[in-house]
Design an enzyme around this catalytic site. Structure first.
Site, PDB file in Angstrom:
ATOM      1  N   LYS A 278       0.838  -1.196   0.000  1.00 13.50           N
ATOM      2  CA  LYS A 278       0.000   0.000   0.000  1.00 13.50           C
ATOM      3  C   LYS A 278       0.875   1.248   0.000  1.00 13.50           C
ATOM      4  CE  LYS A 278      -4.046  -1.694   2.532  1.00 13.50           C
ATOM      5  NZ  LYS A 278      -5.052  -1.440   1.488  1.00 13.50           N
ATOM      6  N   ASP A 289      -7.807  -3.009  10.480  1.00 13.77           N
ATOM      7  CA  ASP A 289      -8.305  -4.020   9.548  1.00 13.77           C
ATOM      8  C   ASP A 289      -8.781  -5.290  10.249  1.00 13.77           C
ATOM      9  OD1 ASP A 289      -8.991  -4.429   6.929  1.00 13.77           O
ATOM     10  OD2 ASP A 289      -7.045  -5.249   6.319  1.00 13.77           O
ATOM     11  N   GLU A 350      -6.492  -9.332   0.583  1.00 13.06           N
ATOM     12  CA  GLU A 350      -6.205 -10.466   1.460  1.00 13.06           C
ATOM     13  C   GLU A 350      -7.386 -10.842   2.350  1.00 13.06           C
ATOM     14  OE1 GLU A 350      -5.669  -7.406   2.247  1.00 13.06           O
ATOM     15  OE2 GLU A 350      -6.529  -7.408   4.260  1.00 13.06           O
ATOM     16  N   ARG A 352     -10.534 -11.323   1.687  1.00 13.20           N
ATOM     17  CA  ARG A 352     -11.342 -12.407   1.110  1.00 13.20           C
ATOM     18  C   ARG A 352     -10.601 -13.745   1.189  1.00 13.20           C
ATOM     19  NH1 ARG A 352     -11.679  -9.128  -4.438  1.00 13.20           N
ATOM     20  NH2 ARG A 352     -11.334  -7.445  -2.947  1.00 13.20           N
TER      21      ARG A 352
HETATM   22  N1  BES Z   1      -8.366  -3.554   4.265  1.00 12.54           N
HETATM   23  C1  BES Z   1      -8.444  -3.143   2.916  1.00 12.54           C
HETATM   24  C2  BES Z   1      -9.713  -2.350   2.609  1.00 12.54           C
HETATM   25  C3  BES Z   1      -9.759  -0.952   3.150  1.00 12.54           C
HETATM   26  C4  BES Z   1      -8.998   0.054   2.574  1.00 12.54           C
HETATM   27  C5  BES Z   1     -10.586  -0.644   4.191  1.00 12.54           C
HETATM   28  C6  BES Z   1      -9.076   1.334   3.075  1.00 12.54           C
HETATM   29  C7  BES Z   1     -10.674   0.639   4.689  1.00 12.54           C
HETATM   30  C8  BES Z   1      -9.906   1.636   4.133  1.00 12.54           C
HETATM   31  C9  BES Z   1      -8.424  -4.356   1.989  1.00 12.54           C
HETATM   32  O1  BES Z   1      -7.658  -5.412   2.431  1.00 12.54           O
HETATM   33  C10 BES Z   1      -7.873  -3.900   0.694  1.00 12.54           C
HETATM   34  O2  BES Z   1      -6.733  -3.545   0.662  1.00 12.54           O
HETATM   35  N2  BES Z   1      -8.699  -3.910  -0.343  1.00 12.54           N
HETATM   36  C11 BES Z   1      -8.287  -3.480  -1.622  1.00 12.54           C
HETATM   37  C12 BES Z   1      -8.832  -4.460  -2.630  1.00 12.54           C
HETATM   38  C13 BES Z   1      -8.273  -4.272  -4.001  1.00 12.54           C
HETATM   39  C14 BES Z   1      -6.807  -4.656  -4.029  1.00 12.54           C
HETATM   40  C15 BES Z   1      -9.058  -5.132  -4.960  1.00 12.54           C
HETATM   41  C16 BES Z   1      -8.854  -2.079  -1.844  1.00 12.54           C
HETATM   42  O3  BES Z   1      -9.978  -1.804  -1.427  1.00 12.54           O
HETATM   43  O4  BES Z   1      -8.146  -1.263  -2.410  1.00 12.54           O
HETATM   44 ZN    ZN Z   2      -7.388  -5.582   4.418  1.00 11.66          ZN
HETATM   45 MN    MN Z   3      -5.647  -5.243   1.800  1.00 12.43          MN
END
Ligand code: BES
Ligand code: ZN
Ligand code: MN
Length: 498
Positions: A278, A289, A350, A352
């Site tokens: 990230k 998370d 991750e 899912r």
């Molecule tokens: N934990 C994150 C989702 C998230 C991001 C929650 C920001 C709250 C604030 C999750 O694991 C994630 O990184 N999801 C990605 C999915 C993508 C790679 C398909 C996302 O939402 O960008």
């Molecule tokens: Zn996550």
């Molecule tokens: Mn993630």
């Protein structure tokens, strides 16, 4: 915190630190507020005749050392227009009251409970919200900042001159249990990732088993998960020095023969994104998370306090998502417990991956329903902001129960479609499924992925990415959707406040 119903004809001389007088926009006094007005030589009427208080919803005026009144302070609490009262407006007014009363000194707060609500807001529910939302507001994070002094000295709420019915008594007890459950969830969410690791979560889950006779907790480590074939769950933690955990928190409040309701909570104790790292900005927030997992722990503790006559199993897959030479790489293919293979196209998707194996695992409980709770997609914040959790389900009646529970607890969710046409976006040339989808609708495609592992029972998914922390409840973890989940289970048990 404890809360009790109290009856008195001597309201002005009631022994308490803070006395709360609810008042609608019509500014009419009832017999209890009239008694205060009389004892105070018309202090209240004078205030109501002025422009200093208009009875707007959530409006507060604090009067100190009112002559003739024993309480050190009298709080006028605006409720707005009685005809327009809704559960949402009542909850917001309770939050305003909670902010005031928990900031004031004194241990004991009495709230006049002899108020009439309208049809949309059942009386006992209204009292439950006062108890729940004041309790919620007594929480302050001090674990790694002990110098912050908690101003909330409040330990006791009296609801005065409400009808002394068992419905009202039950509602208040439930309110305290919900408020405490919310605070357990907030604390776990707020703890930093170096304290709240997967093993920390499993030790908290075990604590529930020790605290409540109706709860039994078991924890699986990586070896046991490997033996079960949980290749997807395990692939998330391979880059981390922390061992992944799967906890099963079994609450048996109902008959043995009753099928359980299952709650599955995403427990990523820190999400760096893994090799699909990230960006740096706000990455610290990825300690949140595991708020899905925290909401499962908070909810189970609340229903155990309430002794709900229901069987509920909380399941938490927990892992830390880190990059390292051992970490899963984009393009790696893993085999889930279901046998389905998954191409990990993005290691940041991750949640899912841990949830899908937990969803397969819970088949063994032959559940009546399964609800998973997860901070799953940033896309959910785009779609719904910080006001509603995303809801997706393979069963309309379950979806409707959860939507109703959200409205009834003022912890709302909003449904998104789980149509087959979205599922195609997950196709992979190298595995049964890809873990990400092209073509937008990130919240829906994430739920579509999960639905592939939830075909054997009624299932719903709550995406709490926008509601678990941040704006929804000020800085830090909000404790959502504990109130929704409690209301859902209370209503299944026939114990909703009416
Ligand atoms: N934990 C994150 C989702 C998230 C991001 C929650 C920001 C709250 C604030 C999750 O694991 C994630 O990184 N999801 C990605 C999915 C993508 C790679 C398909 C996302 O939402 O960008
Ligand atoms: Zn996550
Ligand atoms: Mn993630």
């Amino acid at each position: 915190m404890r809360a009790t119903l109290k009856s008195t004809t001597e309201i002005a001389t009631l022994n308490c630190d803070t006395l709360v007088i609810p008042c609608y926009k019509d500014l009419k006094l009832n017999s209890d507020s009239r008694a205060i007005d009389k004892a105070s030589k018309k202090q209240l009427s004078k205030l109501l005749a002025s422009d200093d208080f208009n009875g707007n919803s959530g409006e507060i005026v604090t009067l100190r050392f009112v002559a003739g009144v024993t309480a050190n302070r009298v709080v006028l609490w605006g409720l707005g227009d009685k005809d327009k009262l809704s559960r949402q407006s009542w909850a917001q007014a309770c939050d305003a009251l909670a902010r005031t009363t928990t900031a004031l000194p004194g241990k004991h707060c009495a709230v006049i409970g002899s108020i009439k609500t309208n049809k949309a807001v059942p009386t006992s529910w209204a009292l439950q919200q006062i108890a729940a939302r004041i309790t919620r507001n007594t929480y302050l994070y001090t674990t790694t900042k002990p110098s912050k002094k908690n101003p909330a000295s409040l330990t006791r709420i009296s609801i005065v001159n409400a009808a002394a019915t068992s419905a009202n008594r039950q509602a208040i007890t439930q309110g305290i249990a919900i408020g405490k459950g919310i605070n357990i969830t907030r604390e776990l969410g707020n703890l930093p990732g170096n304290i709240c690791t997967p093993k920390y979560l499993s030790s908290e889950a075990r604590k529930l088993g020790r605290k409540y006779a109706d709860i039994k907790t078991t924890v699986l480590g990586e070896k046991q998960m490997d033996a079960l074939g949980m290749g997807s769950l395990l692939s998330v933690g391979t880059g981390s020095a922390e061992e992944s955990q799967l906890m099963v928190i079994n609450y048996q409040g109902g008959k043995k023969s009753q099928k359980p309701h299952v709650l599955v909570g995403k427990g990523i104790t820190f999400d760096t994104g893994g090799i699909s790292l990230k960006p740096g900005a706000k990455m610290d927030e990825m300690k949140f998370d595991m708020c899905g997992a925290a909401s499962v722990i908070g909810t189970l503790s609340a229903i155990a306090e309430m002794k709900l006559p229901l069987n509920v199993i909380g399941v938490i897959p927990a892992a830390e998502n880190m990059p390292s030479s051992k970490a899963t790489k984009p393009g790696d293919v893993v085999t889930s417990m279901s046998g389905k293979t998954i191409e990990v196209l993005n290691t940041d998707a991750e949640g899912r991956l841990v949830l899908c194996d937990a969803l397969t695992y819970v088949e063994r409980f032959k559940p009546e329903s399964v609800v998973d709770i997860a901070t799953l997609t940033g896309a959910c914040i785009m779609a719904l902001g910080h006001h509603a959790s995303g809801l997706l389900s393979n069963d309309d009646s379950l979806a409707n129960s959860l939507l109703a529970a959200g409205t009834d607890s003022a912890d709302r969710a909003w449904q998104l479609p789980l149509w087959d046409v979205y599922k195609k976006q997950l196709n992979s040339p190298f595995a049964d499924l890809g873990n990400i989808a092209a073509g937008g609708a990130g919240t829906i495609t994430a739920a579509c992925f999960l639905s592939e592992f939830a075909e054997k029972y009624r299932w719903a998914h709550l995406d709490i990415a926008g509601t678990a922390w941040g704006q929804a409840g000020g800085k830090g973890a909000s404790g959502r959707p504990v109130a929704l989940l409690c209301e859902y289970l209370m209503s299944l048990a026939g114990k909703s406040a009416v």
